[in-house]
Write a protein that holds these residues in place. Sequence first.
Motif, mmCIF file in Angstrom:
data_model
loop_
_atom_site.group_PDB
_atom_site.id
_atom_site.type_symbol
_atom_site.label_atom_id
_atom_site.label_comp_id
_atom_site.label_asym_id
_atom_site.label_seq_id
_atom_site.Cartn_x
_atom_site.Cartn_y
_atom_site.Cartn_z
ATOM 1 N N HIS A 146 0.821 -1.213 0.000
ATOM 2 C CA HIS A 146 0.000 0.000 0.000
ATOM 3 C C HIS A 146 0.850 1.257 0.000
ATOM 4 N N GLY A 147 0.363 2.269 -0.687
ATOM 5 C CA GLY A 147 0.948 3.600 -0.640
ATOM 6 C C GLY A 147 -0.128 4.603 -0.995
ATOM 7 N N ARG A 148 0.182 5.886 -0.810
ATOM 8 C CA ARG A 148 -0.820 6.914 -1.117
ATOM 9 C C ARG A 148 -0.830 7.271 -2.597
ATOM 10 N N GLN A 149 0.335 7.230 -3.244
ATOM 11 C CA GLN A 149 0.446 7.609 -4.652
ATOM 12 C C GLN A 149 0.610 6.368 -5.534
ATOM 13 N N PRO A 150 -0.215 6.240 -6.577
ATOM 14 C CA PRO A 150 -0.116 5.064 -7.457
ATOM 15 C C PRO A 150 1.274 4.865 -8.046
ATOM 16 N N ALA A 151 1.957 5.945 -8.415
ATOM 17 C CA ALA A 151 3.288 5.810 -9.009
ATOM 18 C C ALA A 151 4.280 5.218 -8.023
ATOM 19 N N ASP A 152 4.190 5.611 -6.759
ATOM 20 C CA ASP A 152 5.085 5.065 -5.736
ATOM 21 C C ASP A 152 4.814 3.584 -5.507
ATOM 22 N N VAL A 153 3.531 3.222 -5.507
ATOM 23 C CA VAL A 153 3.167 1.816 -5.322
ATOM 24 C C VAL A 153 3.701 0.980 -6.482
ATOM 25 N N ALA A 154 3.514 1.462 -7.709
ATOM 26 C CA ALA A 154 3.986 0.733 -8.886
ATOM 27 C C ALA A 154 5.495 0.550 -8.849
ATOM 28 N N GLN A 155 6.212 1.571 -8.397
ATOM 29 C CA GLN A 155 7.667 1.471 -8.312
ATOM 30 C C GLN A 155 8.093 0.428 -7.282
ATOM 31 N N ALA A 156 7.416 0.393 -6.127
ATOM 32 C CA ALA A 156 7.757 -0.587 -5.098
ATOM 33 C C ALA A 156 7.459 -2.005 -5.566
ATOM 34 N N VAL A 157 6.319 -2.197 -6.223
ATOM 35 C CA VAL A 157 5.962 -3.522 -6.741
ATOM 36 C C VAL A 157 6.987 -3.974 -7.774
ATOM 37 N N GLN A 158 7.436 -3.051 -8.628
ATOM 38 C CA GLN A 158 8.439 -3.386 -9.638
ATOM 39 C C GLN A 158 9.779 -3.709 -8.986
ATOM 40 N N GLN A 159 10.141 -2.969 -7.960
ATOM 41 C CA GLN A 159 11.392 -3.241 -7.254
ATOM 42 C C GLN A 159 11.389 -4.644 -6.668
ATOM 43 N N LEU A 160 10.273 -5.035 -6.066
ATOM 44 C CA LEU A 160 10.173 -6.386 -5.517
ATOM 45 C C LEU A 160 10.207 -7.428 -6.633
ATOM 46 N N ALA A 161 9.559 -7.121 -7.756
ATOM 47 C CA ALA A 161 9.566 -8.053 -8.888
ATOM 48 C C ALA A 161 10.979 -8.257 -9.417
ATOM 49 N N ASP A 162 11.760 -7.179 -9.428
ATOM 50 C CA ASP A 162 13.152 -7.280 -9.881
ATOM 51 C C ASP A 162 13.979 -8.166 -8.960
ATOM 52 N N GLU A 163 13.511 -8.320 -7.732
ATOM 53 C CA GLU A 163 14.187 -9.188 -6.761
ATOM 54 C C GLU A 163 13.626 -10.603 -6.765
ATOM 55 N N GLY A 164 12.699 -10.862 -7.697
ATOM 56 C CA GLY A 164 12.104 -12.183 -7.796
ATOM 57 C C GLY A 164 10.925 -12.399 -6.866
ATOM 58 N N LEU A 165 10.355 -11.310 -6.343
ATOM 59 C CA LEU A 165 9.242 -11.409 -5.405
ATOM 60 C C LEU A 165 7.983 -10.841 -6.055
ATOM 61 N N HIS A 166 6.869 -11.510 -5.829
ATOM 62 C CA HIS A 166 5.603 -11.076 -6.426
ATOM 63 C C HIS A 166 4.792 -10.291 -5.408
ATOM 64 N N ALA A 167 4.233 -9.179 -5.830
ATOM 65 C CA ALA A 167 3.403 -8.362 -4.949
ATOM 66 C C ALA A 167 2.296 -7.705 -5.744
ATOM 67 N N HIS A 168 1.188 -7.468 -5.071
ATOM 68 C CA HIS A 168 0.096 -6.679 -5.617
ATOM 69 C C HIS A 168 0.177 -5.284 -4.998
ATOM 70 N N GLY A 169 -0.345 -4.305 -5.686
ATOM 71 C CA GLY A 169 -0.299 -2.946 -5.184
ATOM 72 C C GLY A 169 -1.678 -2.342 -5.041
ATOM 73 N N VAL A 170 -1.816 -1.443 -4.065
ATOM 74 C CA VAL A 170 -3.066 -0.707 -3.883
ATOM 75 C C VAL A 170 -2.720 0.691 -3.392
ATOM 76 N N ALA A 171 -3.383 1.696 -3.946
ATOM 77 C CA ALA A 171 -3.109 3.084 -3.586
ATOM 78 C C ALA A 171 -4.384 3.744 -3.066
ATOM 79 N N PHE A 172 -4.293 4.326 -1.892
ATOM 80 C CA PHE A 172 -5.395 5.135 -1.355
ATOM 81 C C PHE A 172 -4.872 5.938 -0.171
#
Length: 277
Positions: free
Chosen positions: A63-89
């Motif tokens: 979770h994060g407040r800004q969609p762009a920040d959430v997308a960046q964190a999810v991508q960072q985890l994906a680059d490490e081989g970890l799967h995550a879903h994101g939600v912004a509110f």
Amino acid sequence: MARHAALPRPARRELQDMTQAPPVGTALFSLAGKTALVTGAVRGLGLEIARGFAQAGATLIVHGRQPADVAQAVQQLADEGLHAHGVAFDLNDHARVAQALDELQAAHGPIHVLCNNAGVRDRRGLQALSMADVQRVIDTNLIATVHLCQAYLARLPAGCAASILNITSLQGQLMRDADFAYPISKQGVETMTRAIAVEYGPKGVRCNAIAPGSFATAFNAQLLDKPENQARLQRNPLRRWGQPHEIVGPALFLVSDAASYVNGVTLTLDGGYGMSF
């Protein structure tokens, strides 16, 4: 001398059930099959906790407040081989919080682990703050956390074992000059932790907290390098600041089956700073 009456011996079946050995090793700390939501997880300690939960096998929601920040964190985890879903509110938008929880539950089923990490800070003293400034800190750190827990628990299916982990602060326990509102909000979260633990323990929900001391996150780096904070370092028995990854073990412990009998506890994570003078 009178002898005390012997206590009744429990039935053998009951004794065996009570003393059944739990899984050992990494299985005891596994979050496989569980869904975990971490708020404020786009950077810093929140991202570290989210990473640890994903590594432990959780279906992770960042979770994060800004969609762009959430997308960046999810991508960072994906680059490490970890799967995550994101939600912004925005946690202060209570209608959106309720909507997001409904959407998440529809997509992922019950959320077994809720980690309340999101928060704000205003490092100023009482006379420098307007009431609006104080209200903003209290609303975000305490009221929004209370509301999220209320909405989350209202949607938790009956009989679903769950764990709430609140990230408070050492400054919910120790005061510093010119930092008025933040400690008040974090002490409130500690009290809320105990209140939920008592009220929802009978329903199979545990609620605990971690109170971090000074951690060398990217956000804190410049502050910790200041001379006055370097002097404070000598009070810490370990003579160093916490490294961000060092919050993962305690967080994973408290939400996993390894801590199945731990409820209503605030674990201070400060290298011993708070007990030294």
